[in-house]
Enzyme design. Structure first.
Site, PDB file in Angstrom:
ATOM      1  CG  HIS A  45      66.189  54.417  23.259  1.00  0.00           C
ATOM      2  ND1 HIS A  45      66.139  55.767  22.989  1.00  0.00           N
ATOM      3  CD2 HIS A  45      67.511  54.093  23.336  1.00  0.00           C
ATOM      4  CE1 HIS A  45      67.376  56.248  22.930  1.00  0.00           C
ATOM      5  NE2 HIS A  45      68.225  55.247  23.132  1.00  0.00           N
ATOM      6  CG  ASP A  98      69.852  63.183  29.608  1.00  0.00           C
ATOM      7  OD1 ASP A  98      70.917  62.624  29.926  1.00  0.00           O
ATOM      8  OD2 ASP A  98      69.445  63.272  28.432  1.00  0.00           O
ATOM      9  NE  ARG A 134      77.520  61.523  29.937  1.00  0.00           N
ATOM     10  CZ  ARG A 134      76.642  60.744  29.301  1.00  0.00           C
ATOM     11  NH1 ARG A 134      75.354  61.012  29.342  1.00  0.00           N
ATOM     12  NH2 ARG A 134      77.049  59.689  28.659  1.00  0.00           N
ATOM     13  CB  SER A 138      71.943  59.720  29.527  1.00  0.00           C
ATOM     14  OG  SER A 138      71.545  60.434  28.400  1.00  0.00           O
ATOM     15  CE  LYS A 198      67.780  60.910  26.837  1.00  0.00           C
ATOM     16  NZ  LYS A 198      68.940  61.377  26.096  1.00  0.00           N
TER      17      LYS A 198
HETATM   18  N1  URA Z   1      72.208  58.647  24.070  1.00  0.00           N
HETATM   19  C1  URA Z   1      71.742  59.329  25.127  1.00  0.00           C
HETATM   20  O1  URA Z   1      70.578  59.739  25.152  1.00  0.00           O
HETATM   21  N2  URA Z   1      72.585  59.540  26.177  1.00  0.00           N
HETATM   22  C2  URA Z   1      73.857  59.116  26.193  1.00  0.00           C
HETATM   23  O2  URA Z   1      74.547  59.331  27.162  1.00  0.00           O
HETATM   24  C3  URA Z   1      74.327  58.420  25.066  1.00  0.00           C
HETATM   25  C4  URA Z   1      73.482  58.197  24.013  1.00  0.00           C
END
Ligand code: URA
Length: 444
Positions: free
Chosen positions: A82, A161, A168, A183, A187
């Site tokens: 990631h 999320d 958010r 977050s 994932k």
């Molecule tokens: N990327 C994400 O997936 N979540 C966040 O909160 C910030 C960046």
């Protein structure tokens, strides 16, 4: 349980138990807790923070709010990567086929770009016909058949999320370490990874602009992964200047293909070799791929002898893309206006401001302001210099690829702000600022 009691507890700085966090996330995902209470909860977390244990529990609750992929019929150890996002970051396009060419299956879901940060899916779509929307069955079938699949999110992964992130965004609670970390990691965990390489960007063109914040975010994510039983490696990598030369979808695709052919910008190639090396190291635990120099040698060979490129070609073909564009990147979408931006003076390049370069490319139409906006695949920039390079006045610094003359004017004034010069030598920027480990990342 009542949402109001949990909000009050967090407001008063008291720790939340695993069951309380789980209840809250499940109820919010079902729609039983309204947005206004979730917003208050987020603000309480923003102000009071969360302990490591709470952050892990929040991550796991979000990861299990929807499907959790089980890739065990495809591989006994799934590795994923990631990137926290940056300018010119086309790493996945090279690293995935490179790792897969070593016999390590990779099944990855990527995202689209937002603002000046690019997204892998948009870059992939510069190859005509490439299908980023795979059904669950096709995703698994391709992963099994070819050992590589790269698509958009086809499953209902971490829906909590999705809802919380949107909230958010409009409640000023995005820049909060436990919320960002949970977050991202929810994932990755939902996507079925056993080992995860995180590329946390730091600098002017990154989410985290200073090293301390980036290190803190990386550490929290490594801790979450470790506590959740994953093996973790996080690199802190520079995003003060763009990675590689190309910024913009088709241009980045072309640069990725050049790199898969054993060429490409030195910084980008090295970045890919390091990340791919860490993915192999994670996969290697107890098997092959534990000796760092052997890993490096293999990866270099696979870039130089065409095996990584062949894997990429196989990926494109399997997902319906036109492989002629891989064989001849000159066939990728092309802009109608191609011009040069020149150095204003002699000197050493002291700054190639990543965010200004990203915005200059955005001004040309390469990025999107909000979700769902279209992007122009052909436009963008090729930046020919790095911090520390010596240039003379009039030297070509950037090639601008555009489809609209007015946009070129906006782009040029951004570029004026992107570059700074020094009359004394300037140190090149490092590629990496450090590496963090968690779990059993080294084959022990
Ligand atoms: N990327 C994400 O997936 N979540 C966040 O909160 C910030 C960046």
């Amino acid at each position: 349980m009542r949402a109001v009691d949990l909000i009050a507890k967090k407001r008063d700085g008291l720790p939340l138990a695993a069951e309380e966090i789980q209840w809250f996330i499940q109820a919010y995902t079902r729609g039983d807790v309204p947005d206004y209470q979730a917003a208050a909860f987020l603000m309480a977390v923003f102000i009071r923070g969360m302990s490591r244990e709470e952050t892990v529990n929040l991550t796991l609750a979000m990861a299990h709010s929807g499907d959790v992929l089980d890739l065990s019929d495809i591989t006994d150890y799934a590795v994923d990567k990631h990137s926290s996002g940056g300018v010119g970051d086309k790493t996945t396009l090279v690293v995935l086929p490179l790792v897969a060419s070593c016999g390590v299956p990779v099944a990855k879901m990527s995202g689209r770009g937002l603002g000046f940060s690019g997204g892998t899916l948009d870059k992939l779509e510069s190859i005509a016909g490439y299908n980023v929307h795979l059904s669950n069955e096709d995703f698994r079938r391709l992963a099994r058949q070819t050992g590589i699949v790269l698509s958009g999110q086809s499953h209902d992964l971490a829906p909590a999320d999705g809802k919380l992130y949107a909230l958010r965004d409009v409640t000023a609670t995005v820049p909060c370490l436990p919320l960002i970390a949970s977050s991202i990691m929810s994932k990755k965990i939902a996507a079925g990874a056993n080992g995860i390489v995180l590329d946390v960007k730091v600098g002017r063109g990154a989410f985290m602009t200073n090293l301390d914040d980036a290190r803190a975010l990386a550490q929290i994510m490594v801790d979450i992964g470790t506590d959740a039983g994953r093996d973790m490696i996080a690199v802190l990598s520079d995003m003060n200047q763009p990675l590689g030369a190309a910024v913009g979808n088709a241009l980045e695709m072309a640069e990725a293909i050049t790199t898969l052919k054993g060429d490409g910008p030195a910084d980008f190639r090295e970045h890919c070799l390091v990340l791919a090396g860490y993915m192999l190291r994670l996969y290697g635990r107890g098997r092959q791929w534990t000796d760092e120099s052997q890993i490096r040698q293999t990866l270099v060979e696979h870039l130089n002898d065409g095996r990584a490129l062949a894997k990429f070609r196989q990926l494109v073909e399997a997902q319906g893309g036109d492989v002629r564009l891989v064989d001849d990147p000159a066939l990728l979408p092309k802009a109608s206006i191609v011009e040069t931006y020149h150095a204003a003076q002699d000197g050493y390049i002291a700054q190639v401001a990543a965010e200004e370069i990203g915005m200059a490319s955005f001004d040309l139409g390469a990025g999107r302001e909000k979700k769902g906006d279209p992007v122009d695949l052909a436009v963008g920039l090729e930046v020919h210099v790095k911090v520390g390079d010596r240039v003379t006045a009039g030297a070509p610094l950037v090639t601008i690829h555009a489809n609209d003359r007015q946009r070129v004017t906006a782009c040029r004034s951004r570029l004026e702000r992107a570059f700074a010069y020094s009359q004394t030598p300037v140190e090149p920027l490092p590629l990496f600022y450090g590496t963090l480990y968690g779990g059993r990342p080294t084959g022990s």
